[in-house]
Design a protein around this motif. Structure first.
Motif, PDB file in Angstrom:
ATOM      1  N   PHE A  45     -10.637   1.361  -2.414  1.00 28.68           N
ATOM      2  CA  PHE A  45      -9.776   1.934  -1.381  1.00 28.68           C
ATOM      3  C   PHE A  45      -9.166   3.275  -1.779  1.00 28.68           C
ATOM      4  CE2 PHE A  45      -9.385  -2.708  -0.178  1.00 28.68           C
ATOM      5  CZ  PHE A  45     -10.304  -2.595   0.850  1.00 28.68           C
ATOM      6  N   VAL A  46      -8.788   3.430  -3.043  1.00 36.29           N
ATOM      7  CA  VAL A  46      -8.262   4.725  -3.476  1.00 36.29           C
ATOM      8  C   VAL A  46      -9.356   5.783  -3.362  1.00 36.29           C
ATOM      9  CG1 VAL A  46      -7.420   6.064  -5.430  1.00 36.29           C
ATOM     10  CG2 VAL A  46      -6.452   3.810  -4.971  1.00 36.29           C
ATOM     11  N   LEU A  79      -1.218  -5.433   4.886  1.00 33.16           N
ATOM     12  CA  LEU A  79      -1.725  -6.590   5.635  1.00 33.16           C
ATOM     13  C   LEU A  79      -3.252  -6.612   5.662  1.00 33.16           C
ATOM     14  CD1 LEU A  79       0.793  -6.587   8.627  1.00 33.16           C
ATOM     15  CD2 LEU A  79       0.672  -8.267   6.772  1.00 33.16           C
ATOM     16  N   PHE A  80      -3.859  -5.454   5.898  1.00 26.82           N
ATOM     17  CA  PHE A  80      -5.313  -5.378   6.009  1.00 26.82           C
ATOM     18  C   PHE A  80      -6.026  -5.400   4.657  1.00 26.82           C
ATOM     19  CE2 PHE A  80      -4.846  -2.994  10.233  1.00 26.82           C
ATOM     20  CZ  PHE A  80      -5.080  -4.140  10.973  1.00 26.82           C
ATOM     21  N   LEU A  81      -5.535  -4.575   3.736  1.00 26.35           N
ATOM     22  CA  LEU A  81      -6.317  -4.287   2.529  1.00 26.35           C
ATOM     23  C   LEU A  81      -5.768  -4.901   1.252  1.00 26.35           C
ATOM     24  CD1 LEU A  81      -6.984  -0.530   3.377  1.00 26.35           C
ATOM     25  CD2 LEU A  81      -8.409  -2.514   3.912  1.00 26.35           C
ATOM     26  N   THR A  82      -4.469  -4.749   1.000  1.00 31.58           N
ATOM     27  CA  THR A  82      -3.911  -5.328  -0.227  1.00 31.58           C
ATOM     28  C   THR A  82      -4.047  -6.840  -0.199  1.00 31.58           C
ATOM     29  OG1 THR A  82      -2.306  -3.523  -0.341  1.00 31.58           O
ATOM     30  CG2 THR A  82      -1.894  -5.464  -1.709  1.00 31.58           C
ATOM     31  N   PHE A  83      -3.534  -7.442   0.874  1.00 28.68           N
ATOM     32  CA  PHE A  83      -3.592  -8.903   1.006  1.00 28.68           C
ATOM     33  C   PHE A  83      -4.883  -9.349   1.685  1.00 28.68           C
ATOM     34  CE2 PHE A  83      -2.588 -12.941   3.156  1.00 28.68           C
ATOM     35  CZ  PHE A  83      -2.188 -13.680   2.063  1.00 28.68           C
ATOM     36  N   GLY A  84      -5.165  -8.802   2.854  1.00 21.32           N
ATOM     37  CA  GLY A  84      -6.307  -9.244   3.643  1.00 21.32           C
ATOM     38  C   GLY A  84      -7.651  -9.072   2.964  1.00 21.32           C
ATOM     39  N   ALA A 188      -6.884   7.004   5.908  1.00 21.54           N
ATOM     40  CA  ALA A 188      -6.688   7.507   4.544  1.00 21.54           C
ATOM     41  C   ALA A 188      -5.384   7.012   3.944  1.00 21.54           C
ATOM     42  CB  ALA A 188      -6.721   9.034   4.549  1.00 21.54           C
ATOM     43  N   TYR A 189      -4.299   7.104   4.701  1.00 21.72           N
ATOM     44  CA  TYR A 189      -2.999   6.660   4.180  1.00 21.72           C
ATOM     45  C   TYR A 189      -2.976   5.152   3.943  1.00 21.72           C
ATOM     46  CZ  TYR A 189      -0.510  11.090   4.484  1.00 21.72           C
ATOM     47  OH  TYR A 189      -0.076  12.377   4.266  1.00 21.72           O
ATOM     48  N   GLN A 190      -3.571   4.392   4.844  1.00 22.09           N
ATOM     49  CA  GLN A 190      -3.614   2.943   4.652  1.00 22.09           C
ATOM     50  C   GLN A 190      -4.377   2.583   3.388  1.00 22.09           C
ATOM     51  OE1 GLN A 190      -4.641   0.409   7.996  1.00 22.09           O
ATOM     52  NE2 GLN A 190      -3.901   1.938   9.449  1.00 22.09           N
ATOM     53  N   ALA A 194      -2.678   1.089  -0.038  1.00 18.01           N
ATOM     54  CA  ALA A 194      -3.141  -0.253  -0.392  1.00 18.01           C
ATOM     55  C   ALA A 194      -3.812  -0.251  -1.758  1.00 18.01           C
ATOM     56  CB  ALA A 194      -4.113  -0.767   0.665  1.00 18.01           C
ATOM     57  N   GLY A 195      -4.607   0.778  -2.027  1.00 14.81           N
ATOM     58  CA  GLY A 195      -5.286   0.871  -3.313  1.00 14.81           C
ATOM     59  C   GLY A 195      -4.314   0.960  -4.471  1.00 14.81           C
ATOM     60  N   LEU A 196      -3.236   1.706  -4.280  1.00 13.39           N
ATOM     61  CA  LEU A 196      -2.225   1.833  -5.336  1.00 13.39           C
ATOM     62  C   LEU A 196      -1.482   0.516  -5.557  1.00 13.39           C
ATOM     63  CD1 LEU A 196      -0.765   5.375  -4.508  1.00 13.39           C
ATOM     64  CD2 LEU A 196      -2.317   4.741  -6.382  1.00 13.39           C
TER      65      LEU A 196
END
Length: 312
Positions: A45-46, A79-84, A188-190, A194-196
């Motif tokens: 993601f980053v 919600l989408f990327l870190t957890f989902g 991009a911001y999401q 999330a990557g960080l």
């Protein structure tokens, strides 16, 4: 002409979230066999987010956003990327990629229930039919003893179910939240936020990181595909659709993704695919039609010469 172009863009966006995302289950499964789950997701993601920022720079798109938009981007990304997604990749360690994708087919049902509970939105009869078919398909899936009885499968199923809850809540949040107008900037911001956060999670749980040069060829290929197509192309299409069509229609991607994932998992990873799984996939796809259709049930009385219900 503008309407025609918009329709074509919507069709291409649905193709991205249906087919491209369907292949990411396989790609994640390949990568997670060698890489720690949160490290994998963080790098993906980053990298994708920074590449999108670069694309915005080339296209002359401003990446400036307000503090509120940044906050909402962080929430959506979590919600989408870190957890989902990050936790989902961890769950793939315990279940086949095709089975995991089929379990995600519960998302349209959860989205509809959340819309009813949170927004008080009435569920249309055709959508109810589609959800019922979806539940039948899911039941056919999880009732297969030869799959469910595998070691640690139950843990994987529980992990993935909570990830589905995260995605469902995120879909509703994004459809109403104030976010950057540009879908590229929004994505991009999401992804970067999330990557960080996934990077922090990876450090906390003590994952061991490695350089891409130490990865096998197929893992390098899988990561590249996940970054370019799974993240940049498909996730941008996903954010576009959430602002263009209703959240429950976007959620129908979780009906089509399993079919793609089942076929690829069977063909490339030799994952088990049963006759019952095929029937489940057919029923789930039928559910897609009923949730996506704009038609309503129509009753016509010849005696009164009136329509009860209308076609849209």
């Amino acid at each position: 002409m503008a309407k025609s172009s918009n329709t074509a863009l919507i069709i291409l966006a649905f193709f991205a979230i249906y087919v491209i995302w369907g292949s990411t289950y396989l790609l994640n499964k390949i990568a997670v066999t060698e890489l720690p789950a949160y490290m994998l997701a963080s790098i993906r993601f980053v990298s994708a987010g920074l590449l999108i920022f670069g694309i915005c720079k080339i296209l002359g798109i401003s990446v400036k956003i307000s503090a509120k938009q940044l906050k909402n981007s962080f929430i959506a990304g979590f919600l989408f990327l870190t957890f989902g997604n990050g936790v989902f990749v961890w769950g793939l360690k315990f279940v086949d990629s095709g089975f995991a994708a089929l379990e995600v087919a519960a998302m349209p049902l959860i989205v509809l229930i959340l819309m009813r509970v949170v927004d008080g939105k009435k569920i249309q009869p055709m959508s109810i039919v589609g959800v019922i078919l979806g539940i039948i398909g899911i039941y056919l899936l999880v009732s297969q003893k030869q799959i469910v009885q595998k070691e640690e499968t139950l843990l994987g199923m529980i992990i993935i179910f909570f990830c589905v809850l995260g995605w469902s809540a995120g879909s509703l949040f994004v459809s109403k939240a104030k976010l950057p107008e540009s879908y590229l900037v929004n994505t991009a911001y999401q992804m970067v936020t999330a990557g960080l956060s996934l990077f922090v999670v990876s450090l906390v749980v003590g994952e061991q990181w490695s350089w891409p040069t130490a990865w096998s060829g197929r893992v390098q290929f899988s990561m590249t595909m996940l970054i370019v197509f799974g993240s940049i192309v498909a996730f941008s299409a996903f954010n576009y659709l959430l602002k263009t069509v209703s959240p429950e229609k976007v959620a129908t991607s979780s009906y089509v993704n399993p079919v793609i994932a089942l076929i690829l998992g069977w063909y490339i990873l030799d994952e088990q695919i049963t006759t019952q799984s095929i029937w489940a996939a057919v029923i789930l796809l039928t559910g897609v039609y009923f949730i996506n259709t704009k038609k309503k049930l129509v009753l016509y009385s010849r005696f009164k010469g009136k329509f009860y219900g209308k076609k849209q």
